[in-house]
Design an enzyme around this catalytic site. Sequence first.
Site, PDB file in Angstrom:
ATOM      1  N   TRP A 174       0.846  -1.208   0.000  1.00  0.00           N
ATOM      2  CA  TRP A 174       0.000   0.000   0.000  1.00  0.00           C
ATOM      3  C   TRP A 174       0.868   1.239   0.000  1.00  0.00           C
ATOM      4  O   TRP A 174       0.597   2.214  -0.710  1.00  0.00           O
ATOM      5  CB  TRP A 174      -0.973   0.000   1.181  1.00  0.00           C
ATOM      6  CG  TRP A 174      -1.955  -1.116   1.129  1.00  0.00           C
ATOM      7  CD1 TRP A 174      -2.137  -2.101   2.053  1.00  0.00           C
ATOM      8  CD2 TRP A 174      -2.886  -1.409   0.071  1.00  0.00           C
ATOM      9  NE1 TRP A 174      -3.118  -2.967   1.653  1.00  0.00           N
ATOM     10  CE2 TRP A 174      -3.583  -2.569   0.443  1.00  0.00           C
ATOM     11  CE3 TRP A 174      -3.195  -0.803  -1.151  1.00  0.00           C
ATOM     12  CZ2 TRP A 174      -4.590  -3.135  -0.350  1.00  0.00           C
ATOM     13  CZ3 TRP A 174      -4.189  -1.372  -1.953  1.00  0.00           C
ATOM     14  CH2 TRP A 174      -4.870  -2.515  -1.544  1.00  0.00           C
ATOM     15  N   ASP A 178      -1.705   6.763   6.360  1.00  0.00           N
ATOM     16  CA  ASP A 178      -2.736   5.830   5.894  1.00  0.00           C
ATOM     17  C   ASP A 178      -3.057   4.905   7.067  1.00  0.00           C
ATOM     18  O   ASP A 178      -2.266   4.053   7.426  1.00  0.00           O
ATOM     19  CB  ASP A 178      -2.197   5.032   4.692  1.00  0.00           C
ATOM     20  CG  ASP A 178      -3.175   3.973   4.194  1.00  0.00           C
ATOM     21  OD1 ASP A 178      -4.267   3.829   4.786  1.00  0.00           O
ATOM     22  OD2 ASP A 178      -2.836   3.290   3.206  1.00  0.00           O
ATOM     23  N   LYS A 185     -12.290  -1.626   6.702  1.00  0.00           N
ATOM     24  CA  LYS A 185     -11.561  -2.538   7.586  1.00  0.00           C
ATOM     25  C   LYS A 185     -12.059  -2.421   9.023  1.00  0.00           C
ATOM     26  O   LYS A 185     -12.352  -3.414   9.646  1.00  0.00           O
ATOM     27  CB  LYS A 185     -10.066  -2.254   7.550  1.00  0.00           C
ATOM     28  CG  LYS A 185      -9.259  -2.782   6.379  1.00  0.00           C
ATOM     29  CD  LYS A 185      -9.157  -2.683   5.189  1.00  0.00           C
ATOM     30  CE  LYS A 185      -8.495  -3.233   4.069  1.00  0.00           C
ATOM     31  NZ  LYS A 185      -7.725  -2.279   3.316  1.00  0.00           N
TER      32      LYS A 185
HETATM   33  C1  LIG Z   1      -7.076  -1.894   2.154  1.00  0.00           C
HETATM   34  C2  LIG Z   1      -6.024  -0.854   2.239  1.00  0.00           C
HETATM   35  C3  LIG Z   1      -5.851   0.114   1.229  1.00  0.00           C
HETATM   36  C4  LIG Z   1      -6.702   0.144  -0.012  1.00  0.00           C
HETATM   37  O1  LIG Z   1      -7.954   0.578   0.296  1.00  0.00           O
HETATM   38  P1  LIG Z   1      -9.058   0.863  -0.847  1.00  0.00           P
HETATM   39  O2  LIG Z   1     -10.136   1.496  -0.028  1.00  0.00           O
HETATM   40  O3  LIG Z   1      -9.412  -0.461  -1.416  1.00  0.00           O
HETATM   41  O4  LIG Z   1      -8.468   1.760  -1.838  1.00  0.00           O
HETATM   42  C5  LIG Z   1      -4.872   1.060   1.398  1.00  0.00           C
HETATM   43  N1  LIG Z   1      -4.080   1.071   2.478  1.00  0.00           N
HETATM   44  C6  LIG Z   1      -4.200   0.151   3.467  1.00  0.00           C
HETATM   45  C7  LIG Z   1      -3.294   0.205   4.656  1.00  0.00           C
HETATM   46  C8  LIG Z   1      -5.174  -0.832   3.370  1.00  0.00           C
HETATM   47  O5  LIG Z   1      -5.308  -1.743   4.341  1.00  0.00           O
END
Ligand SMILES: *Cc1c(COP(=O)(O)O)cnc(C)c1O
Length: 355
Positions: A100, A167, A191
Amino acid sequence: MKHNFGAGPGILPHEVLKQAAAAVVDFGGIGLSILEISHRSPEFESVLDEAVKLVKELLGVPEGYSVLFLQGGASMEFALVPFNLLPEGGKAAYLDSGVWASKAIKEAKFFGETEVVASSKDKNYTYIPTNYKIPEDAAYFHITSNNTIYGTQLQHFPKSPVPLVCDMSSDIFSRKINVADFGLIYAGAQKNMGPAGTTLVIVKDELLGKTGRKIPAMFNYQVQIEGGSMYNTPPVFAIYVSMLTLNWLKSKGGVAAIEQENVAKARVLYEEIDRNPLFKAVCVPEDRSHMNVCFVMENPDLEKPFLKLCDEKGIVGIKGHRSVGGFRASIYNALPITSVYVLVDAMQEFAEKNK
Ligand SMILES: *Cc1c(COP(=O)(O)O)cnc(C)c1O
């Protein structure tokens, strides 16, 4: 009932699902579905207000920050962050701690110079890099608090001379944070906060409007702030279910209380992995995630039969990401510790059978 260890979209509290299901038919007794009311109706406006209020309350968001519910997922923020924060001709710093993070770096390159201060790619991202220097002339420093695929997590956030951008898609609301330490936080909802379809952004207002770049309205945080996350039609249902989930979290005692439960769940599971002769953990102990627990088998031939046993016991979603293999048990806020005990029992039963 299944024991849902899926990595994302992840488990939601059962009572939230029941409330959401009822609102699909009749929202709060108004004789209309949540799916068919105007986003400008007082009913939805109070949902959005409540969601923003809960975010502020649960995370202790200080004055000077805005809370947004956008669309496009965390992946969209990979681009919007440099679009809005990286000045023309400027530089941004990134920590490469996983796939990511590296996708975020790739997007930032469209907007300016990116300096990767450190990477753990050399060991397939099984640790969090340390001993790096954050350049003081960077517009911001971007980190990923929890690496969902590899199961590593920053246990301490770096002290940064420049605004910290994080993030937090897979561990937001799972532990206490000090929002004032960050310039911008973003997280896809699916999540730990709600269903897919909305992305939470918490941004320090004073960082905006400094790039010298023209930004189309939908990609412009300033425009989204002025529109109260309603420049266009927002993801009504995703925001509603996020609001319900945050309310559930509040009723459980908030972030501090859930953090204790999350620590306890992680301890039970890692203890079993370390103790059980058939399994071993993937990541270095000091960087182990409290959200995504990655482990493999000493004998990979036993992985399929173990998955079969899990299936029989209603344990779902523990197959590891294709880039790591083995298993990944995601133990997000809504997963009860009783589900962790069921998994641990299955591991013990399997070890007994395969002595
Ligand atoms: C799942 C995830 C993403 C991607 O998320 P999307 O909403 O599918 O774009 C980005 N960063 C992390 C840390 C993630 O767990």
